[in-house]
Design a protein around this motif. Structure first.
Motif, PDB file in Angstrom:
ATOM      1  N   HIS A 413       0.854  -1.159  -0.009  1.00 36.80           N
ATOM      2  CA  HIS A 413      -0.094   0.171   0.050  1.00 36.80           C
ATOM      3  C   HIS A 413       0.890   1.295   0.074  1.00 36.80           C
ATOM      4  O   HIS A 413       1.973   1.329   0.673  1.00 36.80           O
ATOM      5  N   GLU A 414       0.329   2.211  -0.680  1.00 40.04           N
ATOM      6  CA  GLU A 414       1.323   3.443  -0.879  1.00 40.04           C
ATOM      7  C   GLU A 414       0.283   4.797  -0.585  1.00 40.04           C
ATOM      8  O   GLU A 414      -1.031   4.804  -1.084  1.00 40.04           O
ATOM      9  N   GLU A 415       0.631   5.543   0.534  1.00 42.98           N
ATOM     10  CA  GLU A 415      -0.008   6.610   0.877  1.00 42.98           C
ATOM     11  C   GLU A 415       0.900   7.961   1.469  1.00 42.98           C
ATOM     12  O   GLU A 415       1.513   7.255   2.373  1.00 42.98           O
ATOM     13  N   ASP A 416       0.440   8.837   1.267  1.00 45.21           N
ATOM     14  CA  ASP A 416       1.298  10.095   1.632  1.00 45.21           C
ATOM     15  C   ASP A 416       2.869  10.037   1.824  1.00 45.21           C
ATOM     16  O   ASP A 416       3.524  10.092   2.669  1.00 45.21           O
ATOM     17  N   GLY A 417       3.191   9.389   0.561  1.00 41.82           N
ATOM     18  CA  GLY A 417       4.750   9.325   0.700  1.00 41.82           C
ATOM     19  C   GLY A 417       5.324   8.077   1.191  1.00 41.82           C
ATOM     20  O   GLY A 417       6.706   8.200   1.694  1.00 41.82           O
ATOM     21  N   CYS A 418       4.509   7.349   1.738  1.00 38.05           N
ATOM     22  CA  CYS A 418       4.886   5.975   2.669  1.00 38.05           C
ATOM     23  C   CYS A 418       4.569   4.595   1.839  1.00 38.05           C
ATOM     24  O   CYS A 418       3.495   4.599   1.514  1.00 38.05           O
ATOM     25  N   PHE A 419       5.309   3.957   1.751  1.00 35.42           N
ATOM     26  CA  PHE A 419       5.244   2.325   1.283  1.00 35.42           C
ATOM     27  C   PHE A 419       5.028   1.503   2.467  1.00 35.42           C
ATOM     28  O   PHE A 419       5.821   1.660   3.462  1.00 35.42           O
ATOM     29  N   SER A 420       3.860   0.789   2.435  1.00 33.91           N
ATOM     30  CA  SER A 420       3.795  -0.280   3.642  1.00 33.91           C
ATOM     31  C   SER A 420       3.534  -1.526   3.008  1.00 33.91           C
ATOM     32  O   SER A 420       2.757  -1.898   2.034  1.00 33.91           O
ATOM     33  N   LEU A 421       4.475  -2.559   3.594  1.00 32.04           N
ATOM     34  CA  LEU A 421       4.336  -3.970   3.396  1.00 32.04           C
ATOM     35  C   LEU A 421       3.650  -4.753   4.450  1.00 32.04           C
ATOM     36  O   LEU A 421       4.251  -4.740   5.604  1.00 32.04           O
ATOM     37  N   THR A 422       2.502  -5.425   4.241  1.00 34.29           N
ATOM     38  CA  THR A 422       2.032  -6.082   5.460  1.00 34.29           C
ATOM     39  C   THR A 422       1.823  -7.629   4.852  1.00 34.29           C
ATOM     40  O   THR A 422       1.343  -7.811   3.821  1.00 34.29           O
ATOM     41  N   ILE A 423       2.334  -8.361   5.676  1.00 34.70           N
ATOM     42  CA  ILE A 423       2.322  -9.889   5.602  1.00 34.70           C
ATOM     43  C   ILE A 423       1.345 -10.578   6.651  1.00 34.70           C
ATOM     44  O   ILE A 423       1.611 -10.223   7.898  1.00 34.70           O
ATOM     45  N   LEU A 424       0.471 -11.196   6.246  1.00 38.12           N
ATOM     46  CA  LEU A 424      -0.686 -11.935   7.228  1.00 38.12           C
ATOM     47  C   LEU A 424      -0.293 -13.439   6.959  1.00 38.12           C
ATOM     48  O   LEU A 424      -0.421 -13.823   5.993  1.00 38.12           O
ATOM     49  N   ILE A 425      -0.209 -14.037   8.150  1.00 36.67           N
ATOM     50  CA  ILE A 425      -0.054 -15.524   8.207  1.00 36.67           C
ATOM     51  C   ILE A 425      -0.783 -16.042   9.253  1.00 36.67           C
ATOM     52  O   ILE A 425      -0.633 -15.634  10.446  1.00 36.67           O
ATOM     53  N   PRO A 426      -1.646 -17.215   9.137  1.00 36.08           N
ATOM     54  CA  PRO A 426      -2.484 -17.668  10.257  1.00 36.08           C
ATOM     55  C   PRO A 426      -1.616 -18.372  11.266  1.00 36.08           C
ATOM     56  O   PRO A 426      -0.556 -19.106  10.856  1.00 36.08           O
ATOM     57  N   LEU A 427      -1.916 -17.872  12.480  1.00 36.21           N
ATOM     58  CA  LEU A 427      -1.187 -18.579  13.598  1.00 36.21           C
ATOM     59  C   LEU A 427      -1.435 -20.012  13.825  1.00 36.21           C
ATOM     60  O   LEU A 427      -2.790 -20.356  13.838  1.00 36.21           O
ATOM     61  N   PRO A 428      -0.389 -21.023  13.936  1.00 35.55           N
ATOM     62  CA  PRO A 428      -1.004 -22.388  14.346  1.00 35.55           C
ATOM     63  C   PRO A 428      -1.746 -22.613  15.706  1.00 35.55           C
ATOM     64  O   PRO A 428      -2.450 -23.416  15.792  1.00 35.55           O
TER      65      PRO A 428
END
Length: 438
Positions: A413-428
């Motif tokens: 995601h890009e917003e207001d000059g910032c780049f955001s990388l989000t990783i979602l992984i189900p917890l066991p």
């Protein structure tokens, strides 16, 4: 009258075929107005084609079909998140499917008129049923199989092969419009079977290119995985060596101080402060994460980059060592590369969050970017800015590959000059949070 109605049904069926192949592709926001405008333009072109160019193959007929093709391409691109190349590819499929069904209906109509009297209602009913049955079959087979997870990526070679196949297909289609050929059922059958075979060839091309792309990406990911494994082992050895040297130097400094040499006090103080930088071991509750963050923080301190991290390392225990290094190593490396482009100290900042949200592990890396990134298509990863594009640009794909291995996903995601990388992984399983700050 009957010819006009049949012609309009065919034109509406052609426009409908454009939707059949994009129905599984992700929609664009606020596309209805542009799509309705394209539909209106298409119907105007269809009216011109019906009332002006009624019989015989002509340049006017070919020209109007080309315009209709372009309108369908534009319709697909504004209605769905498709590139122009993907829009052209799907429009080719739409035209070919429509042409094959049209020829089937035409042959049924010729045979029916030969044995029975002309009936307007029966003619219209047969035409509608042929197109409806054909589109239902296409919608749940070819049109459903071609996109990969709601996306379609078309390369120049695949598009060129599709265009060449389409040109041959259309040459056969225009040849069949010659009445001298359609009067001979055997010759018509040969030409129609040729069209079907060309459609089969086009589909096989699609599958071959898809498998080739997957194989190339897998080879590159395996290559990166091995490199990450080697780098992790090397980094762990380097940090252990640095820690040992720092420990020895601290004792040496204390021994020198006991000599009470006042003129060396300031020098020793500065030396000790510089050594403290290399002893800044991160403690998060996960040895692999500690190694990664310590290594990256050492590099960042030397290059004037600040890393802020709030992490519960115990949440990462279920991820294999090399996989975790591939995920976080690539994520931090990309962020460092982005912020190093700034001269301002306050913008050379990277934020890392690792926490639990409901039953998911969340890894979020945020950093400023100097300029907006360029994407291959909407919803895809950005194109690498490095010159050697063959060996770069696989960092985010490697992260996605590792996340999917554990049933997770990646969002950028890009917003207001910032780049955001989000990783979602189900917890066991459920874990008690234990957060570490540095």
């Amino acid at each position: 009258m009957i010819d006009t109605v049949n012609s309009w049904i065919c034109e509406i069926a052609l426009l409908t075929s454009g939707f059949i192949y994009i129905r599984t592709i992700e929609k664009r926001e606020k596309f209805r107005r542009a799509a309705l405008l394209d539909a209106a333009i298409f119907l105007i072109l269809a009216g011109i084609l019906i009332y002006i160019v009624k019989t015989e193959i002509s340049f006017g007929n070919l020209f109007m079909r080309m315009l209709e093709f372009l309108v369908i391409v534009h319709f697909m691109c504004v209605a769905r998140k498709l590139s122009v190349k993907a829009g052209i590819y799907y429009a080719i499929w739409a035209f070919m499917s429509w042409q094959i069904l049209y020829e089937i209906w035409f042959m049924i109509e010729v045979s029916r008129e030969y044995f029975f009297k002309e009936n307007f209602i029966v003619s219209v009913w047969i035409e509608c049923m042929v197109f409806l049955a054909g589109y239902l079959i296409a919608a749940f087979t070819i049109a459903k199989w071609m996109p990969e997870k709601g996306r379609k990526k078309i390369g120049p070679r695949q598009l060129s092969a599709a265009c060449l196949t389409f040109c041959v297909f259309e040459c056969i289609a225009f040849a069949q419009q010659n009445r001298a050929l359609t009067e001979n059922v055997e010759r018509w059958s040969i030409l129609h079977v040729s069209q079907v075979l060309l459609a089969v060839v086009l589909y096989l091309q699609n599958e071959l290119f898809k498998k080739s792309e997957m194989r190339q990406e897998l080879d590159m990911l395996n290559f990166l995985w091995k490199k990450e494994q080697e780098q992790y082992l090397l980094s762990k050895e380097n940090i252990a060596l640095i820690n040992q040297k720092c420990h020895d130097l601290k004792h040496q400094i204390r021994a020198i101080r006991q000599l009470k040499q006042e003129d060396m006090e300031q020098y020793l103080k500065e030396m000790e402060e510089s050594i403290q930088i290399y002893e800044a071991i991160v403690k998060t509750g996960n040895e692999v994460l500690d190694t990664i963050l310590t290594e990256k923080s050492l590099y960042c301190r030397r290059h004037g980059v600040t890393i802020s991290c709030v992490a519960d390392g115990t949440l990462l225990d279920f991820i294999q060592t090399v996989d975790l290094y591939a995920i976080l190593g690539n994520a931090v490396d990309n962020a460092v590369e982005a912020v190093e482009k700034f001269q301002e100290k306050e913008k050379r900042q990277i934020d890392i969050l690792i926490y639990k949200e409901k039953k998911f592990l969340v890894i979020n890396v945020v950093n400023p970017i100097k300029e907006n990134l360029v994407y291959e298509e909407e919803g895809t990863f950005p194109i690498t800015t490095k010159k050697d594009k063959h060996y770069h640009g696989f960092g985010l794909r490697s992260i996605e590959h590792m996340a999917k291995k554990y049933g997770g996903c990646v969002n950028i995601h890009e917003e207001d000059g910032c780049f955001s990388l989000t990783i979602l992984i189900p917890l066991p399983e459920e874990r008690e949070p234990h957060r570490s700050h540095f």
